[in-house]
Design a protein around this motif. Structure first.
Motif, PDB file in Angstrom:
ATOM      1  N   LYS A 163       0.716  -1.145  -0.014  1.00  0.00           N
ATOM      2  CA  LYS A 163       0.050  -0.006   0.002  1.00  0.00           C
ATOM      3  C   LYS A 163       0.653   1.275  -0.164  1.00  0.00           C
ATOM      4  CE  LYS A 163      -3.076  -2.280   3.407  1.00  0.00           C
ATOM      5  NZ  LYS A 163      -3.445  -2.044   4.830  1.00  0.00           N
ATOM      6  N   LEU A 164       2.047   1.104   0.169  1.00  0.00           N
ATOM      7  CA  LEU A 164       2.906   2.173   0.793  1.00  0.00           C
ATOM      8  C   LEU A 164       4.312   2.196  -0.135  1.00  0.00           C
ATOM      9  CD1 LEU A 164       2.228   2.267   4.428  1.00  0.00           C
ATOM     10  CD2 LEU A 164       1.320   3.905   2.993  1.00  0.00           C
ATOM     11  N   PRO A 165       4.820   3.248  -0.659  1.00  0.00           N
ATOM     12  CA  PRO A 165       6.095   3.377  -1.273  1.00  0.00           C
ATOM     13  C   PRO A 165       6.982   3.437  -0.237  1.00  0.00           C
ATOM     14  CG  PRO A 165       5.150   5.496  -1.284  1.00  0.00           C
ATOM     15  CD  PRO A 165       4.233   4.653  -0.746  1.00  0.00           C
ATOM     16  N   PHE A 166       8.327   2.639  -0.661  1.00  0.00           N
ATOM     17  CA  PHE A 166       9.496   2.815   0.050  1.00  0.00           C
ATOM     18  C   PHE A 166       9.636   2.143   1.345  1.00  0.00           C
ATOM     19  CE2 PHE A 166       9.296   7.246  -1.996  1.00  0.00           C
ATOM     20  CZ  PHE A 166       9.977   6.738  -2.943  1.00  0.00           C
ATOM     21  N   LEU A 167       8.586   1.709   1.919  1.00  0.00           N
ATOM     22  CA  LEU A 167       8.230   1.196   3.326  1.00  0.00           C
ATOM     23  C   LEU A 167       9.172  -0.139   3.446  1.00  0.00           C
ATOM     24  CD1 LEU A 167       7.081   1.122   6.170  1.00  0.00           C
ATOM     25  CD2 LEU A 167       5.038   0.020   5.280  1.00  0.00           C
ATOM     26  N   SER A 168       9.155  -1.062   2.520  1.00  0.00           N
ATOM     27  CA  SER A 168       9.917  -2.330   2.417  1.00  0.00           C
ATOM     28  C   SER A 168      11.257  -1.924   2.667  1.00  0.00           C
ATOM     29  CB  SER A 168       9.614  -3.259   1.362  1.00  0.00           C
ATOM     30  OG  SER A 168       9.938  -2.525   0.187  1.00  0.00           O
ATOM     31  N   GLU A 169      11.812  -0.916   1.965  1.00  0.00           N
ATOM     32  CA  GLU A 169      13.062  -0.542   2.061  1.00  0.00           C
ATOM     33  C   GLU A 169      13.719  -0.172   3.424  1.00  0.00           C
ATOM     34  OE1 GLU A 169      14.016   1.845  -1.217  1.00  0.00           O
ATOM     35  OE2 GLU A 169      12.413   0.900  -2.003  1.00  0.00           O
ATOM     36  N   THR A 170      12.735   0.499   4.320  1.00  0.00           N
ATOM     37  CA  THR A 170      13.114   1.002   5.644  1.00  0.00           C
ATOM     38  C   THR A 170      13.073   0.024   6.861  1.00  0.00           C
ATOM     39  OG1 THR A 170      10.743   1.651   6.463  1.00  0.00           O
ATOM     40  CG2 THR A 170      12.064   3.012   4.930  1.00  0.00           C
ATOM     41  N   LEU A 171      12.103  -1.399   6.537  1.00  0.00           N
ATOM     42  CA  LEU A 171      11.966  -2.143   7.895  1.00  0.00           C
ATOM     43  C   LEU A 171      13.105  -3.207   7.935  1.00  0.00           C
ATOM     44  CD1 LEU A 171       8.254  -2.929   6.711  1.00  0.00           C
ATOM     45  CD2 LEU A 171       8.962  -1.589   8.371  1.00  0.00           C
ATOM     46  N   PRO A 172      13.177  -3.559   9.333  1.00  0.00           N
ATOM     47  CA  PRO A 172      14.086  -4.573   9.843  1.00  0.00           C
ATOM     48  C   PRO A 172      13.322  -5.732   9.030  1.00  0.00           C
ATOM     49  CG  PRO A 172      12.934  -3.925  11.614  1.00  0.00           C
ATOM     50  CD  PRO A 172      12.565  -2.990  10.352  1.00  0.00           C
ATOM     51  N   PRO A 173      14.145  -6.936   9.161  1.00  0.00           N
ATOM     52  CA  PRO A 173      13.523  -8.024   8.597  1.00  0.00           C
ATOM     53  C   PRO A 173      12.437  -8.511   9.041  1.00  0.00           C
ATOM     54  CG  PRO A 173      16.162  -8.322   8.523  1.00  0.00           C
ATOM     55  CD  PRO A 173      15.742  -6.958   9.156  1.00  0.00           C
ATOM     56  N   ALA A 174      12.458  -8.715  10.621  1.00  0.00           N
ATOM     57  CA  ALA A 174      11.121  -9.522  11.082  1.00  0.00           C
ATOM     58  C   ALA A 174      10.053  -8.820  10.717  1.00  0.00           C
ATOM     59  CB  ALA A 174      11.444  -9.649  12.577  1.00  0.00           C
ATOM     60  N   LEU A 175       9.927  -7.423  10.886  1.00  0.00           N
ATOM     61  CA  LEU A 175       8.887  -6.516  10.651  1.00  0.00           C
ATOM     62  C   LEU A 175       8.473  -6.621   9.216  1.00  0.00           C
ATOM     63  CD1 LEU A 175       6.684  -4.708  12.047  1.00  0.00           C
ATOM     64  CD2 LEU A 175       8.345  -2.946  11.835  1.00  0.00           C
ATOM     65  N   LYS A 176       9.578  -6.567   8.360  1.00  0.00           N
ATOM     66  CA  LYS A 176       9.095  -6.792   7.020  1.00  0.00           C
ATOM     67  C   LYS A 176       8.406  -8.016   6.538  1.00  0.00           C
ATOM     68  CE  LYS A 176      11.343  -6.422   2.461  1.00  0.00           C
ATOM     69  NZ  LYS A 176      12.716  -6.245   1.732  1.00  0.00           N
ATOM     70  N   VAL A 177       8.642  -9.188   7.044  1.00  0.00           N
ATOM     71  CA  VAL A 177       7.880 -10.222   7.024  1.00  0.00           C
ATOM     72  C   VAL A 177       6.391 -10.302   7.570  1.00  0.00           C
ATOM     73  CG1 VAL A 177       7.885 -12.918   7.788  1.00  0.00           C
ATOM     74  CG2 VAL A 177      10.023 -11.878   7.027  1.00  0.00           C
ATOM     75  N   GLU A 178       6.310  -9.615   8.746  1.00  0.00           N
ATOM     76  CA  GLU A 178       4.939  -9.508   9.468  1.00  0.00           C
ATOM     77  C   GLU A 178       4.032  -8.734   8.402  1.00  0.00           C
ATOM     78  OE1 GLU A 178       2.926  -7.342  13.413  1.00  0.00           O
ATOM     79  OE2 GLU A 178       5.113  -7.731  13.172  1.00  0.00           O
ATOM     80  N   LEU A 179       4.681  -7.474   7.694  1.00  0.00           N
ATOM     81  CA  LEU A 179       3.803  -6.607   7.063  1.00  0.00           C
ATOM     82  C   LEU A 179       3.791  -7.093   5.700  1.00  0.00           C
ATOM     83  CD1 LEU A 179       4.839  -2.918   8.340  1.00  0.00           C
ATOM     84  CD2 LEU A 179       3.073  -4.315   9.205  1.00  0.00           C
TER      85      LEU A 179
END
Length: 497
Positions: A163-179
């Protein structure tokens, strides 16, 4: 149910004060039956003495989220993408009971009816996800309250990262998997809920309560789900709610994720822009977007108080009006406006656009603002005649006390309604021919008992909301980084000062 308004004045833009000579209006079967100075009441009619006061259409809250009626003042001002972290986190301990959902909905109904808002479009989201019994509780509140309402279930069906631009590039791995996980309620479950809403509630309360459909926003659903909802909207002639280009970040989303297309352009390419669509906010739109909206016959829902509260920007009102686009006005939600008061929305809408146009002759006129808050809302709701004073229109009416301070002395009724009124001068409110409020108080509900119960029940929810905020604080740095990067990305327009 028959009523007769005697000795009332109507809005008349051709008159010096903007008011007609005294006249009468007859109501029968929930509709306006006749208007004219020579009418006389019949023995079976309830006579309402107008006392020379103004009779006008009820206001239409063209865009609303009832889910946060209990959260006024909860959050400071912050951009939408940060605000939503704290507004609606999908956490289990925030799940309401049906009674909580009923009471929070009723809070908004009471505030609207007592201030002269007679109809509302509720694009209702549900945390942590929608359920039939919670949908039923919200609809039951609308049915019991006496207000005219349409409700849609606002629920994304794609993962947060989509839903959001750039968010995946800012996240740590665990939170990236969750989102990256899809929502627990997906495409098929949502279609079952939409069927439930339509089959059980569409046309309830003698047609006063109806359904609508919502995608929330184009980037929050799949094209397949989007198209299926459009089919439902077309078959049942339902309004279709879609947030588009509310924020600068959403403009950047199109540049980064949709091949440079805006969300309006993307929707048009899918063949899904139509006169049934309510495009909500429409701030970061360009000329091409406005041309597409105008050609489709879609409505734009303008929410100026929310847009200021969240720093989203200023919608191009005059450019849309010049193209003949229907505009309605909305509160948006109690947590982003901190009042459920359409008079305050009208006042802001009547002033904020003076900051975007050098030529004052192009600033919105009070008559245009009143039109958006009444007939514009009726068009958006797809209820024939709603917002008009004419034979055959729904009898959704406000009687305004012209002896109130806001009108002393009377100079120009439309301007004083938009710029001076707060809702305190509403003598009487009628919906579908039924009196629902008198002297600023609902008159068919146990108001005191409902408010006391809501205070206890919803007040007890405060700790859960505060716990949720602490949980979301952990995500804030990553969302902030995403937001700031989007703000640094050039876009071909300015909608903020």
């Amino acid at each position: 149910m028959k009523s007769f308004f005697r000795n009332v004045r109507l809005l008349d833009s051709t008159a010096t004060e903007g008011l007609s000579a005294p006249t009468s209006l007859r109501v029968a079967g929930g509709m306006i039956a006749e208007i004219g100075p020579g009418l006389q009441p019949t023995p079976e009619e309830e006579v309402i003495e107008g006392l020379g006061d103004l009779l006008m259409p009820g206001l239409v809250n063209g865009h609303f989220h009832s889910s946060v009626n209990h959260m006024k003042g909860r959050l400071p001002g912050m951009p939408l993408e940060i605000f939503m972290l704290y507004e609606c986190p999908e956490l289990e301990h925030l799940r309401p009971t049906p009674r909580e959902a009923y009471l929070r909905t009723m809070l908004g109904c009471i505030e609207m009816l007592e201030g002269g808002t007679t109809a509302v479009q509720d694009d209702c989201f549900f945390v942590p996800e929608p359920e039939p019994d919670i949908v039923d509780a919200v609809m039951q509140a609308y049915a019991d309250s006496g207000i005219r309402a349409r409700l849609a279930i606002d629920q994304p069906v794609v993962p947060e990262l989509d839903k959001l631009p750039f968010l995946s590039e800012t996240l740590p791995p665990a939170l990236k998997v969750e989102l990256a996980r899809p929502p627990r309620v997906g495409h098929k479950e949502m279609q079952a809920l939409n069927r439930h809403l339509i089959q059980r509630w569409h046309g309830a309360a003698e047609g006063r309560v109806q359904a609508a459909v919502s995608i929330s926003a184009p980037q929050r659903v799949t094209p397949e789900y989007f198209a299926e909802l459009d089919d439902i909207s077309r078959v049942h002639d339902l309004p279709f709610y879609a947030h588009m280009l509310e924020t600068r970040l959403q403009r950047v989303f199109g540049q980064e994720r949709l091949g440079g297309r805006s969300l309006v352009h993307y929707t048009a390419d899918l063949g899904l822009l139509s006169d049934r669509m309510n495009i909500i906010h429409a701030i970061w739109i360009d000329d091409a977007d406005m041309d597409l909206i105008a050609a489709s016959g879609a409505t734009v829902a303008h929410n100026p108080n929310s847009n200021l509260r969240l720093g989203s920007g200023i919608m191009p009102f005059r450019a849309l009006r010049d193209r003949g686009v229907n505009i309605c006005l909305g509160v948006d939600e109690a947590i982003a406006d901190d009042a459920v008061n359409m008079w305050l929305v009208m006042k802001t809408a009547g002033m904020i656009h003076s900051l975007t146009e050098a030529d004052w002759l192009r600033w919105p006129q009070a008559t245009e603002i009143l039109d958006a808050a009444t007939t514009g809302g009726g068009t958006a709701m797809r209820v024939p005649g709603l917002g008009r004073l004419e034979a055959g229109a729904p009898a959704d009416l406000n009687l305004i006390d012209l002896s109130a301070l806001a009108y002393l002395p009377m100079n120009n009724a439309p301007r004083q309604l938009v710029h001076c009124e707060t809702g305190s001068s509403v003598r009487l409110t009628m919906v579908a021919g039924r009196i629902v409020a008198k002297a600023g108080k609902v008159c068919h509900l146990d108001r005191a008992a409902l408010l006391a119960e809501a205070s206890d029940c919803l007040g007890a929810k405060r700790r859960a909301v505060e716990t949720a905020a602490i949980h979301m604080d952990d995500r804030l740095p990553f969302y902030r980084a995403m937001y700031l990067r989007a703000m640094e990305t050039p876009v071909p327009m300015a909608r903020r000062l």
